[in-house]
Motif scaffolding. Structure first.
Motif: not given
Length: 173
Positions: A31-36, A38-42, A159-172
């Motif tokens: 049983v993937a207890a941590q996954r369960r 995580d899904e409940a927390a999400a 993309h990871g929810g509260s465990g990740a961050v998306l960044l917008l970078l300057k264009s070259r």
């Protein structure tokens, strides 16, 4: 019993019981207890979370930043997936010093490659001492200091929810 059946089994001898081997039942799947959890927390987070993107940005819980002079529309577009994620960095298992070096090198490499939108997974802090996201707080300080970072926000659940961050970078250019 019918006579035909008796005739059919007349010469049959019972098997000896001593030579039989009892096979153990196969172990049940783990049983993937941590996954369960995580899904409940999400799910709980999504049900109790802010209603609109603007509310989420103002709540203080979500990691977000917008460089001065840019429209809030840029942050909304980033949150809603206007730019596709082109690369990512996972900080799981790193300490503060390792993470700082990894983030700096990752952002330099992304800028050199001309990437616009990237993701950094900082984790939810479940493996840390107080079960608090240490690296999330560090990113809040590190990222605005980087010249190539225009904006960042908490990643959507895909993309990871509260465990990740998306960044917008300057264009070259």
């Amino acid at each position: 019993m019918s006579d035909e059946f008796r005739k059919a089994v007349a010469g049959v001898k019972p098997l000896r019981h001593g030579r039989r081997v009892r096979l153990a039942q196969p172990a049940p799947a783990p049983v993937a207890a941590q996954r369960r959890r995580d899904e409940a927390a999400a799910l709980a987070e999504s049900l109790a979370g802010p209603v609109s993107v603007d509310d989420a940005l103002d709540s203080g819980e979500e990691l977000s930043y917008l460089r001065d002079g840019l429209s809030r529309q840029v942050l909304r577009k980033l949150r809603r997936g206007h730019w596709s994620v082109e690369d990512g960095l996972d900080l799981h298992g790193m300490n503060r010093e390792q993470a700082a070096l990894a983030v700096a090198e990752f952002l330099r490499a992304c800028a050199a490659r001309g990437l616009r939108c990237v993701r950094i997974v900082h984790g939810k802090g479940r493996g840390s001492h107080n079960r608090e996201p240490v690296l999330k707080g560090k990113l809040r300080k590190w990222l605005p200091q980087r010249d190539e970072v225009l904006a960042y926000c908490q990643a959507p659940a895909a993309h990871g929810g509260s465990g990740a961050v998306l960044l917008l970078l300057k264009s070259r250019r």
